[in-house]
Design a protein around this motif. Structure first.
Motif, PDB file in Angstrom:
ATOM      1  N   ILE A 172       0.851  -1.305  -0.083  1.00 17.93           N
ATOM      2  CA  ILE A 172      -0.080  -0.089   0.004  1.00 17.93           C
ATOM      3  C   ILE A 172       0.884   1.374   0.032  1.00 17.93           C
ATOM      4  O   ILE A 172       0.785   2.186  -0.994  1.00 17.93           O
ATOM      5  CB  ILE A 172      -0.983  -0.106   1.192  1.00 17.93           C
ATOM      6  CG1 ILE A 172      -1.920  -1.276   1.109  1.00 17.93           C
ATOM      7  CG2 ILE A 172      -1.888   1.063   1.363  1.00 17.93           C
ATOM      8  CD1 ILE A 172      -2.799  -1.279   2.457  1.00 17.93           C
ATOM      9  N   TYR A 173       1.725   1.378   0.971  1.00 13.47           N
ATOM     10  CA  TYR A 173       2.426   2.665   1.050  1.00 13.47           C
ATOM     11  C   TYR A 173       3.526   2.693  -0.116  1.00 13.47           C
ATOM     12  O   TYR A 173       4.009   2.063  -0.765  1.00 13.47           O
ATOM     13  CB  TYR A 173       2.989   2.888   2.350  1.00 13.47           C
ATOM     14  CG  TYR A 173       4.188   2.153   2.898  1.00 13.47           C
ATOM     15  CD1 TYR A 173       5.434   2.183   2.215  1.00 13.47           C
ATOM     16  CD2 TYR A 173       4.366   1.080   3.774  1.00 13.47           C
ATOM     17  CE1 TYR A 173       6.686   1.348   2.556  1.00 13.47           C
ATOM     18  CE2 TYR A 173       5.309   0.417   4.154  1.00 13.47           C
ATOM     19  CZ  TYR A 173       6.652   0.635   3.727  1.00 13.47           C
ATOM     20  OH  TYR A 173       7.540  -0.057   3.992  1.00 13.47           O
ATOM     21  N   GLU A 174       3.625   4.285  -0.355  1.00 13.33           N
ATOM     22  CA  GLU A 174       4.693   4.722  -1.215  1.00 13.33           C
ATOM     23  C   GLU A 174       4.031   4.269  -2.524  1.00 13.33           C
ATOM     24  O   GLU A 174       5.040   3.920  -3.536  1.00 13.33           O
ATOM     25  CB  GLU A 174       6.230   4.285  -0.970  1.00 13.33           C
ATOM     26  CG  GLU A 174       6.646   4.956   0.158  1.00 13.33           C
ATOM     27  CD  GLU A 174       8.205   4.925   0.304  1.00 13.33           C
ATOM     28  OE1 GLU A 174       9.006   4.718  -0.812  1.00 13.33           O
ATOM     29  OE2 GLU A 174       8.752   4.355   1.580  1.00 13.33           O
ATOM     30  N   GLY A 175       2.916   4.360  -2.790  1.00 12.17           N
ATOM     31  CA  GLY A 175       2.501   3.791  -4.029  1.00 12.17           C
ATOM     32  C   GLY A 175       1.780   2.390  -4.209  1.00 12.17           C
ATOM     33  O   GLY A 175       2.607   1.344  -4.174  1.00 12.17           O
ATOM     34  N   ALA A 176       0.528   2.296  -3.995  1.00 12.47           N
ATOM     35  CA  ALA A 176      -0.236   0.916  -3.888  1.00 12.47           C
ATOM     36  C   ALA A 176       0.067   0.116  -5.068  1.00 12.47           C
ATOM     37  O   ALA A 176       0.190   0.657  -6.221  1.00 12.47           O
ATOM     38  CB  ALA A 176      -1.817   1.126  -3.579  1.00 12.47           C
ATOM     39  N   SER A 177      -0.137  -1.344  -4.904  1.00 12.11           N
ATOM     40  CA  SER A 177      -0.031  -2.134  -6.112  1.00 12.11           C
ATOM     41  C   SER A 177      -0.551  -1.821  -7.261  1.00 12.11           C
ATOM     42  O   SER A 177      -0.081  -1.715  -8.632  1.00 12.11           O
ATOM     43  CB  SER A 177      -0.225  -3.639  -5.506  1.00 12.11           C
ATOM     44  OG  SER A 177       0.690  -4.142  -4.813  1.00 12.11           O
ATOM     45  N   ASP A 178      -1.671  -1.210  -7.294  1.00  9.68           N
ATOM     46  CA  ASP A 178      -2.544  -1.028  -8.438  1.00  9.68           C
ATOM     47  C   ASP A 178      -2.201   0.383  -9.018  1.00  9.68           C
ATOM     48  O   ASP A 178      -2.042   0.591 -10.511  1.00  9.68           O
ATOM     49  CB  ASP A 178      -4.279  -1.021  -8.130  1.00  9.68           C
ATOM     50  CG  ASP A 178      -4.814  -2.354  -7.696  1.00  9.68           C
ATOM     51  OD1 ASP A 178      -4.367  -3.269  -8.534  1.00  9.68           O
ATOM     52  OD2 ASP A 178      -5.807  -2.232  -7.465  1.00  9.68           O
ATOM     53  N   VAL A 179      -1.754   1.038  -8.216  1.00 11.00           N
ATOM     54  CA  VAL A 179      -0.961   2.488  -8.811  1.00 11.00           C
ATOM     55  C   VAL A 179       0.111   2.008  -9.599  1.00 11.00           C
ATOM     56  O   VAL A 179       0.552   2.684 -10.622  1.00 11.00           O
ATOM     57  CB  VAL A 179      -0.835   3.412  -7.534  1.00 11.00           C
ATOM     58  CG1 VAL A 179      -0.006   4.622  -8.129  1.00 11.00           C
ATOM     59  CG2 VAL A 179      -2.018   3.958  -6.925  1.00 11.00           C
ATOM     60  N   GLN A 180       0.875   1.276  -8.956  1.00  9.04           N
ATOM     61  CA  GLN A 180       2.334   0.557  -9.613  1.00  9.04           C
ATOM     62  C   GLN A 180       2.174   0.221 -11.114  1.00  9.04           C
ATOM     63  O   GLN A 180       2.532   0.293 -12.205  1.00  9.04           O
ATOM     64  CB  GLN A 180       2.915  -0.454  -8.833  1.00  9.04           C
ATOM     65  CG  GLN A 180       3.535   0.138  -7.653  1.00  9.04           C
ATOM     66  CD  GLN A 180       4.114   1.485  -7.559  1.00  9.04           C
ATOM     67  OE1 GLN A 180       5.254   1.737  -8.376  1.00  9.04           O
ATOM     68  NE2 GLN A 180       3.670   2.485  -6.874  1.00  9.04           N
ATOM     69  N   ARG A 181       0.736  -0.406 -10.990  1.00  3.46           N
ATOM     70  CA  ARG A 181       0.570  -1.186 -12.636  1.00  3.46           C
ATOM     71  C   ARG A 181       0.363   0.056 -13.398  1.00  3.46           C
ATOM     72  O   ARG A 181       0.296   0.067 -14.558  1.00  3.46           O
ATOM     73  CB  ARG A 181      -0.772  -1.912 -12.314  1.00  3.46           C
ATOM     74  CG  ARG A 181      -0.528  -3.419 -11.737  1.00  3.46           C
ATOM     75  CD  ARG A 181      -1.737  -4.257 -11.809  1.00  3.46           C
ATOM     76  NE  ARG A 181      -1.262  -5.636 -11.232  1.00  3.46           N
ATOM     77  CZ  ARG A 181      -1.244  -6.074  -9.840  1.00  3.46           C
ATOM     78  NH1 ARG A 181      -1.721  -4.943  -8.911  1.00  3.46           N
ATOM     79  NH2 ARG A 181      -0.792  -7.157  -9.488  1.00  3.46           N
ATOM     80  N   VAL A 182      -0.508   1.130 -13.009  1.00  2.00           N
ATOM     81  CA  VAL A 182      -0.957   2.268 -13.879  1.00  2.00           C
ATOM     82  C   VAL A 182       0.525   2.997 -14.416  1.00  2.00           C
ATOM     83  O   VAL A 182       0.689   3.303 -15.503  1.00  2.00           O
ATOM     84  CB  VAL A 182      -1.690   3.340 -13.244  1.00  2.00           C
ATOM     85  CG1 VAL A 182      -1.844   4.467 -14.043  1.00  2.00           C
ATOM     86  CG2 VAL A 182      -2.944   2.838 -12.576  1.00  2.00           C
ATOM     87  N   VAL A 183       1.538   2.927 -13.259  1.00  2.00           N
ATOM     88  CA  VAL A 183       2.677   3.632 -13.740  1.00  2.00           C
ATOM     89  C   VAL A 183       3.393   2.879 -14.664  1.00  2.00           C
ATOM     90  O   VAL A 183       3.969   3.449 -15.739  1.00  2.00           O
ATOM     91  CB  VAL A 183       3.622   3.942 -12.503  1.00  2.00           C
ATOM     92  CG1 VAL A 183       5.134   4.289 -12.776  1.00  2.00           C
ATOM     93  CG2 VAL A 183       2.920   4.796 -11.437  1.00  2.00           C
ATOM     94  N   ILE A 184       3.557   1.542 -14.519  1.00  2.00           N
ATOM     95  CA  ILE A 184       4.284   0.791 -15.433  1.00  2.00           C
ATOM     96  C   ILE A 184       3.468   0.643 -16.992  1.00  2.00           C
ATOM     97  O   ILE A 184       4.279   0.761 -18.061  1.00  2.00           O
ATOM     98  CB  ILE A 184       4.144  -0.868 -14.790  1.00  2.00           C
ATOM     99  CG1 ILE A 184       5.102  -0.855 -13.751  1.00  2.00           C
ATOM    100  CG2 ILE A 184       4.670  -1.743 -15.986  1.00  2.00           C
ATOM    101  CD1 ILE A 184       4.708  -2.196 -12.846  1.00  2.00           C
TER     102      ILE A 184
END
Length: 386
Positions: A362-374
Motif C-alpha cells: 500500500i504505502y509509497e504507491g499501492a500495487s494497483d497504482v504501480q500497474r498504472v505507472v508501469i
C-alpha cells in the motif's frame, strides 16, 4: 541460513558485498530481542543504535555525495530479514530526509543530515492527506506567503514516525499553478506553534503512525526545499529512489519466510518422514525460491540503473515494488501454510512476517497504482520509439 549467492551478481561491487556481510553480523548480534510492545521507544532506540553503529550514515547524502541505492536496498533487505521494525527505523531516516539529500541547500543539509545520519534526530515524510493518498497532485494543505514566512494550514495522515520525529519534510500547496505544479516542499521541525499530532494510528504491524494538523504554523522562507512550485517533482524524485528500497524490504521478508519454511519442512515429521518429502510441499518451496530470485533481480536492476546514472527509474522501481511486495505476500502465505497451526500462533516469526508484509503493498504507491505507472511508462516508451 539465507541465500547469499545473489551478492556475486554483476549488479554489485566488492564494497556492497562487504556491507551486506558486516550488517548481517551486526544485526544478528543486536536485533534478536527488540521489544515491539512499545514501538515509540523501540524506534527511538533503533535509530540511535543504527546511528551509533554507522549504518544510518547511508540514509542521507551531503553536498558532493550521492545516495547509493544498492546500499540502501541491501541494508533494508538485511534488516527486514532480521526485524521489520529495524528496517522501518532505517527506512524512515532515508525517506524522511530524502528531499534534503536530493534538493536541500548546503545550509539545510548541514543543519539536519548530520543529526539524522548519526541517529540523533528522527525524520518523517509528510505527503499523504485524508483525501489524497497516491494522488499527490490533489493535495489541499496550503502554504501561504506572509511576509518573510509561510503559514501552513491543513492535515497530513498516515505519517510514519508521526509523533516521534524531530523533523518533517512537508508538502503543501503554495499556489504557483493548479494541480501538480502548485506544490512545494518544506522542512518543518517538530514542536512549532500551530503544529500538533491529533491522532496516533494503530495498524496490524505496529509502528509509529499519526495524523498531523497545521493551523497557521509559521515557518521561515528558508524552510523551502528547492524552488517554490517544485514540490511534486521533489516528491516523485524521492519516491523514485526509495520505492526500490520498499521492494528490497519485501525481499528481506520473503527470504526470511523461505528460511523459516525450509527449517520447518526439513525437521517436521509426517508419517515418519520429513514434510519436505511430500511433492506438493516441494512445489511450494520451488515457487517460493523462484519468487525470491525473480524479486531480487528486479530490485537490484532498479537500484543498479539508478546508481549507474539513470535520470529516472520510474518504470524499473515500479516493477520492483509491485512484484516484490505482491510475491512476498505469497511467499509468506505459503510459509504460514507449511507451519500449520503454528503459523498463526502469536510470537511465531511467520505470523509476524504475515503482518509485516501487508502494508508494503500500500504505502509509497499501492500495487494497483504501480500497474498504472508501469503501463503508462511502457506506452510512453513505445510511442517515443515509434
Amino acid at each position: 541460513m539465507a541465500d547469499r549467492t545473489f551478492l556475486s551478481w554483476p549488479f554489485f561491487e566488492e564494497r556492497h558485498r562487504e556491507l551486506a556481510h558486516e550488517l548481517d553480523l551486526w544485526a544478528g548480534q543486536n536485533l534478536g530481542d527488540i521489544d515491539h510492545a512499545d514501538v515509540d521507544t523501540a524506534c527511538r532506540n533503533l535509530v540511535a543504535g543504527l546511528g551509533a553503529a554507522g549504518w544510518a550514515q547511508h540514509s542521507g547524502a551531503m553536498a558532493g555525495e550521492s545516495l547509493d541505492v544498492r546500499s540502501l536496498c541491501l541494508i533494508r533487505e538485511t534488516l527486514a530479514r532480521h526485524d521489520g521494525l529495524a528496517d522501518f527505523a532505517f527506512a524512515m531516516q532515508g525517506l524522511g530526509t530524502g528531499a534534503i539529500s536530493l534538493f536541500g541547500s548546503e545550509a539545510q543539509q548541514a543543519e539536519w543530515l548530520p543529526q539524522t545520519r548519526s541517529g540523533q534526530a528522527i525524520s518523517a515524510f509528510a505527503l499523504t492527506e485524508p483525501q489524497s493518498g497516491s494522488d499527490v497532485a490533489n493535495s489541499t494543505m496550503t502554504a501561504t506567503l506572509d511576509g518573510d514566512d509561510y503559514l501552513l494550514n491543513g492535515e497530513k495522515t498516515w505519517i510514519s514516525n508521526g509523533g516521534i520525529a524531530d523533523v518533517y519534510t512537508v508538502f503543501a500547496r503554495s499556489g504557483e499553478a493548479p494541480g501538480a505544479k502548485g506544490l512545494s516542499a518544506f522542512i518543518v521541525p517538530a514542536g512549532l506553534p500551530g503544529f500538533e499530532v491529533v491522532e496516533r494510528q494503530q495498524v496490524i504491524a505496529p509502528h509509529p503512525l499519526a495524523t498531523l494538523r497545521f493551523t497557521n504554523c509559521r515557518i521561515p522562507k528558508s524552510a523551502l526545499l528547492g524552488q517554490a512550485g517544485g514540490g511534486f517533482k521533489i516528491a516523485m524524485s524521492v519516491l523514485d529512489v526509495f520505492r526500490s528500497t520498499v521492494a528490497a524490504a519485501a525481499l528481506g521478508f520473503a527470504r526470511r519466510a523461505l528460511d523459516e519454511a525450509l527449517e520447518r519442512v526439513s525437521t517436521r515429521q509426517v508419517q515418519g518422514a520429513p514434510l519436505f518429502d511430500l511433492q506438493m510441499v516441494q512445489g511450494h518451496i520451488a515457487d517460493m525460491a523462484l519468487d525470491v530470485d525473480a524479486a531480487a533481480l528486479l530490485v537490484y536492476r532498479a537500484a543498479w540503473a539508478k546508481d549507474s546514472g539513470a535520470a529516472r527509474v520510474t518504470r524499473e522501481a515500479a516493477m520492483a515494488k509491485l512484484f516484490s511486495t505482491d510475491q512476498a505476500q505469497q511467499v509468506i502465505d505459503k510459509a504460514v501454510q507449511l507451519h500449520g497451526g503454528d503459523g498463526v500462533r502469536d510470537g511465531q516469526k511467520v505470523e509476524e512476517l504475515y503482518r509485516d508484509i501487508r502494508a508494503l503493498r500500500i504505502y509509497e504507491g499501492a500495487s494497483d497504482v504501480q500497474r498504472v505507472v508501469i503501463a503508462r511508462q511502457t506506452l510512453g516508451a513505445y510511442q517515443g520509439g515509434a
